[in-house]
Design an enzyme around this catalytic site. Structure first.
Site, short mmCIF file in Angstrom:
data_model
loop_
_atom_site.label_atom_id
_atom_site.label_comp_id
_atom_site.label_asym_id
_atom_site.label_seq_id
_atom_site.Cartn_x
_atom_site.Cartn_y
_atom_site.Cartn_z
N TYR A 48 1.81 15.05 -40.01
CA TYR A 48 1.84 13.70 -39.40
C TYR A 48 3.24 13.09 -39.47
CZ TYR A 48 -3.23 14.26 -39.80
OH TYR A 48 -4.52 14.75 -39.72
N LYS A 77 -2.42 17.85 -46.28
CA LYS A 77 -2.88 19.12 -45.68
C LYS A 77 -1.73 20.10 -45.51
CE LYS A 77 -6.11 16.35 -42.95
NZ LYS A 77 -5.41 15.15 -42.53
P1 NDP Z 1 -10.10 8.01 -34.35
O1 NDP Z 1 -11.45 8.46 -33.96
O2 NDP Z 1 -9.88 7.42 -35.66
O3 NDP Z 1 -9.59 7.02 -33.22
C1 NDP Z 1 -8.35 6.40 -33.27
C2 NDP Z 1 -8.27 5.57 -32.01
O4 NDP Z 1 -9.25 4.54 -32.09
C3 NDP Z 1 -6.95 4.89 -31.81
O5 NDP Z 1 -6.71 4.82 -30.43
C4 NDP Z 1 -7.20 3.49 -32.38
O6 NDP Z 1 -6.34 2.59 -31.74
C5 NDP Z 1 -8.64 3.28 -31.96
N1 NDP Z 1 -9.39 2.36 -32.81
C6 NDP Z 1 -9.39 2.28 -34.15
N2 NDP Z 1 -10.24 1.34 -34.58
C7 NDP Z 1 -10.80 0.80 -33.48
C8 NDP Z 1 -11.74 -0.22 -33.27
N3 NDP Z 1 -12.27 -0.89 -34.29
N4 NDP Z 1 -12.09 -0.53 -31.99
C9 NDP Z 1 -11.55 0.14 -30.94
N5 NDP Z 1 -10.65 1.12 -31.08
C10 NDP Z 1 -10.27 1.45 -32.34
O7 NDP Z 1 -9.17 9.28 -34.09
P2 NDP Z 1 -7.93 9.94 -34.83
O8 NDP Z 1 -7.55 11.09 -34.01
O9 NDP Z 1 -6.91 8.96 -35.14
O10 NDP Z 1 -8.58 10.47 -36.18
C11 NDP Z 1 -8.65 9.72 -37.36
C12 NDP Z 1 -7.97 10.46 -38.50
O11 NDP Z 1 -8.57 11.74 -38.67
C13 NDP Z 1 -6.50 10.77 -38.22
O12 NDP Z 1 -5.67 9.65 -38.44
C14 NDP Z 1 -6.26 11.88 -39.21
O13 NDP Z 1 -6.07 11.35 -40.51
C15 NDP Z 1 -7.56 12.65 -39.13
N6 NDP Z 1 -7.49 13.79 -38.19
C16 NDP Z 1 -7.50 15.06 -38.73
C17 NDP Z 1 -7.44 16.15 -37.90
C18 NDP Z 1 -7.50 17.51 -38.49
O14 NDP Z 1 -7.19 18.49 -37.79
N7 NDP Z 1 -7.87 17.66 -39.75
C19 NDP Z 1 -7.33 16.03 -36.43
C20 NDP Z 1 -7.37 14.65 -35.97
C21 NDP Z 1 -7.46 13.59 -36.83
P3 NDP Z 1 -5.41 1.54 -32.56
O15 NDP Z 1 -4.58 2.32 -33.50
O16 NDP Z 1 -4.64 0.90 -31.46
O17 NDP Z 1 -6.37 0.62 -33.23
#
Ligand code: NDP
Length: 310
Positions: A48, A77
């Protein structure tokens, strides 16, 4: 805060803050705010590219007495290009995070790729445009090095990420220290009940990455459809007087998974954390079950030139 107990005996809080795609400059404020709201679990990774900023925020939180180290649960990770350098990669993350132990260290993906220097997290592609996969390192070898991190006291629990049933089963067979967690993409449009059940049956906790389906971020990055726009959730949000995101996260918790939503918006930090003051009925849990689309929204193939899930 509400937590589950891992097979290692350590507790992991049910809601964490994911920090992927969180801009380095925003990290400090967001983390400090999150800790003030009550977050005690942070999901980080070398890939990240913001571990140094997370480390700075954590150091400030400890120095100012906002929180104690032992009250936090910090995950990092191992990136694909460091499978042959597990000890050095883990130490590099710990140094950037300014921690003397990690609560959880995960094998980020079940694939070793060409080494590009410890912590540099490369994803080098060949002239054919396909990821350079290192076929000389087995996952068993990587896992043995992960186990050594536990015996050295650097890491409390170890786990896997993005492992399917077959790879997880294999890991159970060759491991001395069983994986405590499998962190996988799962959300209402990608429920993966079989993998979730398989892991839970074998004492491996599921952490749901992408628990909101990636929302706008994955629509922008991968062109995916967001479950937050689903009419079923709009109705449920009205019924429970909660936001759609809160209902989606609550569903994740009620199916015994840990959720790690990411947000860079301070008001959403609070929203995503307020998921313990209501409960979805069995009928509503069943209704959500029926909207599964078996739909992966996170598609690293666009960066790697190869679909590792094919
Ligand atoms: P999420 O499902 O957490 O979605 C994130 C998105 O949702 C962003 O666009 C964010 O926008 C938006 N969001 C957050 N809260 C709200 C809300 N209350 N209402 C509406 N929209 C919202 O996806 P991620 O891909 O970010 O996954 C979360 C975490 O999982 C990552 O940060 C990481 O730590 C982990 N991860 C691990 C992976 C792996 O391979 N092990 C792969 C992908 C993710 P905004 O920021 O503008 O609020």
């Amino acid at each position: 805060m509400a937590a589950i107990t891992l097979n290692s005996g350590f507790k992991m809080p049910l809601v964490g803050l994911g920090v992927w795609r969180m801009d380095g400059k925003d990290v400090k404020n967001l983390l400090i705010n999150a800790i003030k709201i009550g977050y005690r679990h942070f999901d980080c990774a070398a890939e990240y590219k913001n571990e140094a900023e997370v480390g700075e925020a954590l150091a400030e939180a400890f120095q100012t007495g906002l929180v104690k180290r032992e009250d936090l649960f910090i995950t990092s990770k191992l990136w694909n290009s460091d499978h042959g350098h597990v000890l050095e990669a883990c130490k590099d993350s710990m140094k950037k995070l300014r921690l003397d132990y990690l609560d959880l260290y995960l094998v980020h993906f079940p694939i070793a790729t060409r080494h590009t220097g410890v912590g540099s997290c490369g994803s080098v592609k060949g002239v054919d445009g396909v990821l350079d996969i290192d076929t000389t390192i087995s996952l068993e070898t990587t896992w043995q090095a992960m186990e050594e991190l536990v015996s050295k006291g650097l890491v409390r629990s170890i786990g896997i990420s993005n492992f399917d049933i077959f790879l997880t089963r294999d890991c159970l067979a060759y491991s001395k220290v069983k994986p405590a967690v499998n962190q996988i993409e799962t959300h209402p449009y990608f429920q993966r009940d079989c993998l979730v059940k398989f892991c839970q049956k074998h004492g491996i906790f599921i952490t749901a990455h992408t628990p909101l389906g990636g929302a706008v971020a994955n629509t922008e990055m991968f062109g995916s459809k967001s479950c937050l726009d689903d009419p079923v959730f709009k109705d449920l949000a009205e019924k429970y007087k909660k936001t759609v995101a809160q209902v989606v996260l609550r569903w994740g918790i009620q199916r015994n998974t840990v959720v790690i939503p990411k947000t860079s918006k301070p008001n959403r930090l609070e929203e995503n954390f307020k998921v313990f003051d209501f409960e979805l009925s069995k009928e509503d849990m069943d209704q959500i079950k029926s909207i599964d689309r078996k739909y992966r929204t996170n598609q690293p193939a666009i960066f790697w030139g190869i679909d590792l899930y094919a």
